[in-house]
Scaffold this motif. Structure first.
Motif, short mmCIF file in Angstrom:
data_model
loop_
_atom_site.label_atom_id
_atom_site.label_comp_id
_atom_site.label_asym_id
_atom_site.label_seq_id
_atom_site.Cartn_x
_atom_site.Cartn_y
_atom_site.Cartn_z
N LEU A 143 0.82 -1.21 0.00
CA LEU A 143 0.00 0.00 0.00
C LEU A 143 0.86 1.27 0.00
N LEU A 147 2.33 0.42 -7.02
CA LEU A 147 1.99 1.37 -8.08
C LEU A 147 0.82 2.26 -7.68
N GLN A 148 -0.12 1.72 -6.94
CA GLN A 148 -1.27 2.50 -6.48
C GLN A 148 -1.08 3.03 -5.06
N GLY A 149 0.13 2.92 -4.54
CA GLY A 149 0.38 3.34 -3.18
C GLY A 149 0.76 4.80 -3.07
N TRP A 150 1.14 5.21 -1.86
CA TRP A 150 1.46 6.61 -1.57
C TRP A 150 2.64 7.11 -2.39
N GLY A 152 3.93 5.34 -5.03
CA GLY A 152 4.00 4.57 -6.27
C GLY A 152 4.35 5.40 -7.48
N GLU A 153 3.67 6.53 -7.69
CA GLU A 153 3.93 7.36 -8.86
C GLU A 153 5.34 7.96 -8.82
N ARG A 156 7.80 5.29 -9.72
CA ARG A 156 7.73 4.98 -11.15
C ARG A 156 8.38 6.07 -11.98
#
Length: 308
Positions: A143, A147-150, A152-153, A156
């Motif tokens: 989490l 990728l969808q976590g705090w 993640g972006e 990436r």
């Protein structure tokens, strides 16, 4: 005048002087000893339990590992995926154990030598991995770093990988193993107090000298004991690592995950061959644990004799 010849016998103590009030000597003995049949029954139950849940499974692992011969065993542990799993397990353990060693020493020193607000909170947080499921711990990192976590972006965008990569495996391993060293040091350092450190400070020693020449010799065996337990737990961790690894064969599989994959593919001989390495680690851990415990007892006896 009549005289009394001979010695006068000392007055005998009443029963209440040799035994606690309201407790007869027979009741006092009965509260600390049991009949022989009760002792044998309890010992038999303990041995039976250990045989069924420890010795039999352990023997089964080695029996199944060598069931098809030494050549099959060697082929299983020398397989490319198996070697990759062993390498990744050693990397994760080699990183997490020193980190936990540093954290354990720092936490134990802070809790036992200093007084500060939030001390009890820190002591409670150290026990957090014991009360949280490893699977939940792995999901926490997913989490936060997925990728969808705090983060993640951001990860990436900077081409950084935590989940399904070695950093995530190391983080999960550190989380589930960090209490072991601290929990071995804290009770011992609390019992020793701060008198020796204060005396060394009066004599002009600095912080590093106090730690190296006073504190470390007193806790070295407890420290080694904690490191042994931490190492065994790190190499055998499954739940948290399973969540963050992604089960990428030959890349993010540790030894427990590789064993699971082999077993699910009905490669029983190979699965038990790799499992025998972890079982061997468990046996080595028990031997080292026993040796350290005996050394600690000898050190305590020597310290007691010197104090007398």
């Amino acid at each position: 005048m009549n005289t009394i010849a001979g010695t006068v016998a000392a007055p005998s103590l009443p029963p209440s002087a040799s035994a606690p009030s309201g407790v007869t000597p027979r009741a006092q003995r009965g509260s600390t000893t049991e009949p022989v049949w009760v002792q044998r029954l309890l010992i038999g139950i303990a041995l039976l339990f250990m045989t069924l849940f420890l010795f039999v499974p352990l023997g089964t692992v080695f029996f199944e590992a060598f069931k098809k011969g030494a050549s099959v065993y060697w082929a299983a542990i020398s397989d490319e995926d198996a070697l990759s799993a062993i390498k990744l397990t050693l990397i994760a353990t080699g990183i997490s154990v020193p980190l936990n060693l540093a954290f354990g020493i720092a936490a134990a020193w802070s809790i036992t030598k200093f007084d500060f607000r939030g001390k009890n909170v820190l002591l409670t947080l150290i026990d957090l991995p014991f009360s949280v499921s490893p699977v939940i711990a792995g999901l926490i990192y997913v989490l936060v770093f997925g990728l969808q976590g705090w983060f993640g972006e951001w990860l990436r965008d900077h081409d950084l990988k935590v989940i399904f990569a070695v950093p995530g495996i190391v983080l999960a391993t550190v989380f589930v193993t960090f209490p072991f060293v601290a929990r071995e040091l804290i009770p011992l350092m609390q019992a020793q107090g701060t008198e020796q450190e204060e005396a060394a400070r009066v004599l002009g020693a600095n912080g590093w000298q106090i730690f190296r020449r006073v504190t470390l010799p007193n806790v070295k065996w407890a420290l080694l004991y904690g490191v042994i337990l931490c190492n065994a737990r790190a190499m055998g961790e499954f739940g948290a690592v399973s969540v963050v690894s992604g089960h990428i064969r030959g890349q993010t599989n540790t030894m427990p995950l590789h064993i699971e994959i082999l077993y699910n593919e009905y490669q029983f001989a190979a699965a038990f061959a790799v499992a025998s390495l972890l079982a061997l680690l468990a046996l080595v851990t028990l031997v080292l644990k026993y040796a350290v415990e005996q050394r600690v007892k000898a050190s305590r006896r020597a310290a007691g004799e010197r104090s007398e």
